[in-house]
Write an enzyme that holds these catalytic residues in place. Structure first.
Site, PDB file in Angstrom:
ATOM      1  N   PHE A  52    -130.242 -95.371 -87.717  1.00  0.00           N
ATOM      2  CA  PHE A  52    -129.104 -95.071 -88.585  1.00  0.00           C
ATOM      3  C   PHE A  52    -129.472 -95.463 -90.004  1.00  0.00           C
ATOM      4  CE2 PHE A  52    -125.112 -96.207 -90.737  1.00  0.00           C
ATOM      5  CZ  PHE A  52    -124.471 -94.981 -90.654  1.00  0.00           C
ATOM      6  N   LYS A  55    -125.893-104.038 -98.586  1.00  0.00           N
ATOM      7  CA  LYS A  55    -125.063-104.967 -97.817  1.00  0.00           C
ATOM      8  C   LYS A  55    -125.117-106.399 -98.352  1.00  0.00           C
ATOM      9  CE  LYS A  55    -124.718-102.473 -93.393  1.00  0.00           C
ATOM     10  NZ  LYS A  55    -123.266-102.363 -93.259  1.00  0.00           N
ATOM     11  N   ASP A  89    -136.132 -99.862 -93.822  1.00  0.00           N
ATOM     12  CA  ASP A  89    -134.700 -99.921 -94.104  1.00  0.00           C
ATOM     13  C   ASP A  89    -134.209-101.333 -93.781  1.00  0.00           C
ATOM     14  OD1 ASP A  89    -131.917 -99.863 -93.960  1.00  0.00           O
ATOM     15  OD2 ASP A  89    -131.842 -97.817 -93.205  1.00  0.00           O
TER      16      ASP A  89
END
Length: 397
Positions: A141, A254, A225
Site C-alpha cells: 500500500f 506520518k 516507503d
C-alpha cells in the site's frame, strides 16, 4: 465546547462529509499524552496514534510550542522563497536518513504525495528508454492518488479507478520472485520494509539485502516507503537501517510531522540528480509552519531517546501480548512500536470494537490482524493499562 449530542453529530457528519470512509467511531475532542477523550467525556488509551502519526502523543508541549511560535512568525510563503525551518529540516533529514553530502530532500504534504514524487523519479531512470518497468509487491500500500494507487498491490483498491498509470508489476514478497523479476529493464523497485496495511507483515529474512544487491547490479532505483515505519517507529530512525543498507530514495510522512500534514522524498547518491528544475513542485509543501513542527517532533524524539524507547517498549509490548495467553492470539509481527497481532480466527473487527468499548484504541488491519502503533512516548503506566484493557477485550469475545 459545543455539546454535539451523539445522534446529532453522526447525522451531521453523514449529511456533510463525503462517504469515502466508514462512519466515525466517536467524536474526539481533546488529547493528552497517550490518551484522548470524546465529547461525552469518555477516556481512551490511544494505541493507534492516528495510524502511526502522533509520534509524541497528543498536545505534547514541544509540539504546541513549535506550532504556536511559528504561526505567530510566518506560516506560509510561496516556494519562490526559502525559510529557516525548511532548510533546517532538510539538513536534519539528510543526517538521520544517512544520505551523505549527495542527498537531497523534496517536501510535500502526505505519504501519497511522497510516493507520487518517487514514481516520477522512477520514470526518470530510463537508461535511454531501456528501463520501462517498475516493481512493487502484492498486498503493498503506497497511497490512494492515481500513481500511488498504481504502485499499491491491492487489486480491490485499483479496480474502480482503472486504468491507472502503467508500467507497474506486482510480485510476491519472496527471494525467488525478486530474483526472477529484477533485470536491466526495471527502473525502480518500491518496497515497504513492513507492510502495514497488509496486516503488519515483515519482509522475509534477507529480502532487503538481496534487493539492494540486485538493484545495484542492474542500475535499478531501490525506493523504500517509510511512510508508516519511519521517524523511529520500528526502533531505528528508518526501518531499512535495521539491515544496514542505503536505498536510492526513501518516502516519508506520518510520524515526522506529529499530526501536521507533511511528507518528503529523500534521495541518495546519483538519484539526487534525476529531477531537474520545473519537473515537480507543490504550493503548500515545506512551508515554515509544518517544517518548524517537524523539526520540533524529530528534535524531541532525538533528545528524549524515543527511537530507543520504541525498540524497548516494543519488546515489552510483544511480551505482554503473548503473555495474555489468549487462544485467539496466533503470533505478533512487526518491529518496535508497529506490531500486528495475528489472530487464530477472523474476528479482528469484533476485537477492535470490544477494545474500544473498554477504552482502548487499536484497529483491524484486516479480518485476522489487530494493528498496534502507540505514541513513541509510551511508558510503563500505559503498557500496564494496555494489558488490562486489551485483556478485557479478548476475554469478552
Amino acid at each position: 465546547m459545543a455539546d454535539f449530542g451523539t445522534e446529532d453529530w453522526r447525522n451531521r457528519f453523514s449529511d456533510a462529509m463525503m462517504h469515502t470512509i466508514a462512519p466515525p467511531l466517536a467524536m474526539l475532542v481533546r488529547g493528552e499524552g497517550c490518551y484522548v477523550w470524546d465529547d461525552e467525556g469518555t477516556e481512551y488509551l490511544d494505541f493507534l496514534a492516528g495510524i502511526a502519526v502522533n509520534s509524541l502523543g497528543h498536545a505534547h508541549p514541544d509540539l504546541v510550542a513549535a506550532v504556536t511560535d511559528q504561526v505567530g512568525r510566518l506560516a506560509h510563503v510561496a516556494n519562490y522563497f526559502a525559510s529557516p525551518p525548511q532548510l533546517e529540516l532538510a539538513e536534519r533529514l539528510k543526517r538521520i536518513t544517512g544520505t551523505g553530502p549527495a542527498g537531497r530532500v523534496y517536501f510535500c504534504n502526505s505519504g501519497a504525495e511522497a510516493n507520487e514524487a518517487a514514481f516520477k523519479l522512477a520514470r526518470l531512470n530510463t537508461a535511454g528508454g531501456r528501463r520501462t518497468r517498475i516493481l512493487t509487491l502484492h498486498e503493498s500500500f503506497h497511497g490512494r492518488t492515481m500513481g500511488a494507487l498504481a504502485l499499491s498491490g491491492k487489486p480491490a483498491m485499483r479496480e474502480p479507478f482503472l486504468p491507472v498509470p502503467g508500467g507497474v508489476e506486482h510480485i510476491d514478497a519472496t527471494l525467488a520472485a525478486l530474483e526472477a523479476a529484477l533485470d536491466d529493464t526495471v527502473a525502480a523497485l518500491f518496497l515497504e520494509p513492513v507492510q502495514g496495511e497488509a496486516g503488519v507483515i515483515d519482509l522475509p529474512d534477507g529480502f532487503l539485502l538481496r534487493a539492494r544487491e540486485l538493484c545495484t547490479r542492474h542500475g535499478v532505483l531501490l525506493i523504500i516507503d517509510e511512510v508508516q515505519t519511519g521517524a523511529g517507529r520500528t526502533g531505528a530512525w528508518f526501518a531499512y537501517q535495521h539491515d544496514g543498507i542505503q536505498p536510492d530514495a526513501a518516502t516519508l510522512a506520518k510520524g515526522i510531522g506529529g499530526g501536521l500534514p507533511i511528507g518528503a522524498l529523500v534521495t541518495f547518491g546519483a538519484a539526487s540528480e534525476l529531477f531537474q528544475r520545473g519537473q515537480h513542485g507543490s504550493t503548500y509543501a515545506g512551508n515554515p509552519l509544518v517544517t518548524a513542527t517537524a523539526n520540533a517532533v524529530l528534535g524531541t524524539i532525538e533528545r528524549d531517546g524515543l527511537v530507543e524507547n520504541a525498540a524497548h517498549r516494543g519488546d515489552q509490548l510483544r511480551e505482554i501480548i503473548t503473555g495474555l495467553g489468549s487462544p485467539l492470539i496466533a503470533e505478533v509481527r512487526g518491529r518496535g512500536l508497529l506490531l500486528g497481532v495475528g489472530l487464530t480466527e477472523p474476528v479482528a473487527q469484533r476485537l477492535a470494537a470490544a477494545a474500544l468499548s473498554h477504552g482502548l484504541i487499536v484497529n483491524a488491519a484486516n479480518e485476522s490482524t489487530i494493528r498496534i502503533a502507540p505514541p513513541l512516548i509510551v511508558g510503563d503506566a500505559e503498557l500496564a493499562e494496555f494489558e488490562r484493557r486489551f485483556g478485557l477485550a479478548l476475554a469478552s469475545l
